[in-house]
Scaffold this motif. Structure first.
Motif, mmCIF file in Angstrom:
data_model
loop_
_atom_site.group_PDB
_atom_site.id
_atom_site.type_symbol
_atom_site.label_atom_id
_atom_site.label_comp_id
_atom_site.label_asym_id
_atom_site.label_seq_id
_atom_site.Cartn_x
_atom_site.Cartn_y
_atom_site.Cartn_z
ATOM 1 N N ASN B 23 0.917 -1.097 0.150
ATOM 2 C CA ASN B 23 0.022 -0.065 0.089
ATOM 3 C C ASN B 23 1.038 1.269 0.100
ATOM 4 N N LEU B 24 1.929 1.382 0.909
ATOM 5 C CA LEU B 24 2.929 2.439 0.688
ATOM 6 C C LEU B 24 3.426 2.588 -0.381
ATOM 7 N N LEU B 25 4.226 1.315 -0.891
ATOM 8 C CA LEU B 25 5.001 1.351 -2.133
ATOM 9 C C LEU B 25 3.886 1.926 -3.215
ATOM 10 N N GLY B 26 2.602 1.695 -3.376
ATOM 11 C CA GLY B 26 1.824 2.110 -4.422
ATOM 12 C C GLY B 26 1.672 3.542 -4.434
ATOM 13 N N GLU B 27 2.325 4.193 -3.399
ATOM 14 C CA GLU B 27 2.616 5.685 -3.410
ATOM 15 C C GLU B 27 3.660 6.350 -4.013
ATOM 16 N N ASP B 28 4.744 5.525 -3.622
ATOM 17 C CA ASP B 28 6.252 6.077 -4.018
ATOM 18 C C ASP B 28 7.224 4.952 -3.638
ATOM 19 N N ALA B 29 8.313 4.982 -4.070
ATOM 20 C CA ALA B 29 9.206 4.170 -3.879
ATOM 21 C C ALA B 29 9.841 4.706 -2.494
ATOM 22 N N LEU B 30 10.153 3.690 -1.638
ATOM 23 C CA LEU B 30 10.745 4.020 -0.161
ATOM 24 C C LEU B 30 11.975 3.305 0.315
ATOM 25 N N CYS B 31 12.591 3.793 1.223
ATOM 26 C CA CYS B 31 13.636 3.028 1.769
ATOM 27 C C CYS B 31 12.971 2.202 3.265
ATOM 28 N N VAL B 32 13.913 1.348 3.521
ATOM 29 C CA VAL B 32 13.404 0.265 4.553
ATOM 30 C C VAL B 32 13.052 1.085 5.691
ATOM 31 N N VAL B 59 8.163 -6.857 -5.800
ATOM 32 C CA VAL B 59 9.259 -5.536 -5.472
ATOM 33 C C VAL B 59 10.519 -5.750 -6.104
ATOM 34 N N GLU B 60 11.196 -4.541 -6.480
ATOM 35 C CA GLU B 60 12.710 -4.595 -6.617
ATOM 36 C C GLU B 60 13.317 -3.663 -5.733
ATOM 37 N N SER B 61 14.633 -3.584 -5.732
ATOM 38 C CA SER B 61 15.206 -2.783 -4.713
ATOM 39 C C SER B 61 16.563 -2.203 -5.647
ATOM 40 N N GLU B 62 16.929 -1.129 -4.983
ATOM 41 C CA GLU B 62 18.013 -0.354 -5.508
ATOM 42 C C GLU B 62 18.705 0.276 -4.373
ATOM 43 N N ARG B 63 20.291 0.062 -4.419
ATOM 44 C CA ARG B 63 20.899 0.770 -3.138
ATOM 45 C C ARG B 63 21.144 2.223 -3.538
ATOM 46 N N ARG B 64 21.059 3.152 -2.595
ATOM 47 C CA ARG B 64 21.584 4.504 -2.751
ATOM 48 C C ARG B 64 22.177 4.789 -1.388
ATOM 49 N N ALA B 65 23.475 4.478 -1.521
ATOM 50 C CA ALA B 65 24.523 4.876 -0.461
ATOM 51 C C ALA B 65 24.130 3.878 0.653
ATOM 52 N N ASN B 66 23.810 4.248 1.763
ATOM 53 C CA ASN B 66 23.462 3.396 2.719
ATOM 54 C C ASN B 66 22.077 2.551 2.920
ATOM 55 N N TRP B 67 21.303 3.337 1.986
ATOM 56 C CA TRP B 67 19.833 2.963 1.919
ATOM 57 C C TRP B 67 19.336 1.982 0.822
#
Lengths: 118, 118
Positions: B23-32, B59-67
């Motif tokens: 539900n949250l990810l439906g709004e936007d990509a988010l970090c953990v 879902v899929e993930s992508e690293r951005r620095a620490n996140w």
DNA sequence: GTCATATATACTCATAAAGGAATATACCTG
DNA sequence: CAGGTATATTCCTTTATGAGTATATATGAC
């Protein structure tokens, strides 16, 4: 319909045997022994999954003499409706569902045990 | 897409925490950490459910620095699409989903940890 | 009533799933 | 390199789920 109910619908749908049962019931109301026969599964297994589906109001049952006829509930649940429709679409592509329907059609559901269930 | 895959999609959807995450990810990509914060759940719990969703390609993930930024996969799965749409519809009615979205909007997802994730 | 048939339930076992605590890994900063 | 932060993984415990065997219940025929 709230998030908990939604979850519960998915719980009902996340077992292959239950999907196969729903696929059959999408065609017609059926008694336990015909479902059992078409799916080639044990009586207990079918009976328990039907009980599960019934307890969560996806199917309803009606006794006809010795037989219990199960059918999909006329539900006011749009998400369930939508997924049953998806199931129907997939049933013309997926080998398991297709084979089940084929066996169902080869079975005389009006004879043997149940008199015309629907 | 076959009956086994279908089953697996429903398995992914039959847990409330996972539905809340989607539900949250439906709004936007988010970090953990933002998901964790908005849902008020432990890091392990969120991380494990995300791993589960990822392992089944929801879902899929992508690293951005620490996140790690998680987003819903651009999937070619119509049944999943349909159900995510249903989830979105329900999110404006169900108290849990509504509260989550409210907290999400009150959170500055572009600040603190993640730079604009999407 | 007895017997046969269809279905449901109880009990048990094996496996899966969910959650927590602790630990490991990956990355950044300096 | 050390230290800090974000996330993942391992290990463990508890609970839920699915399947099988045996038994119980419900109905009809007689």
């Amino acid at each position: 319909m709230n998030s908990e109910d939604l979850c519960q619908v998915y719980r009902c749908l996340c077992d292959l045997t239950r999907l196969r049962i729903l696929n059959l019931l999408g065609e017609d109301a059926l008694c336990v022994c015909h479902i059992q026969q078409v799916l080639g599964e044990s009586q207990v297994k079918i009976s328990k999954h039907l009980a599960y589906l019934k307890s969560h109001h996806l199917v309803e049952s009606e006794r006809r003499a010795n037989w219990m006829i199960y059918r999909i509930c006329n539900t006011a649940n749009p998400i369930l409706e939508e997924n049953l429709k998806c199931l129907q679409d997939l049933s013309s592509e997926d080998p398991v569902f297709m084979a089940d329907l084929k066996r169902l059609r080869a079975t005389d559901t009006s004879a043997a045990c149940c008199p015309t269930a629907s």
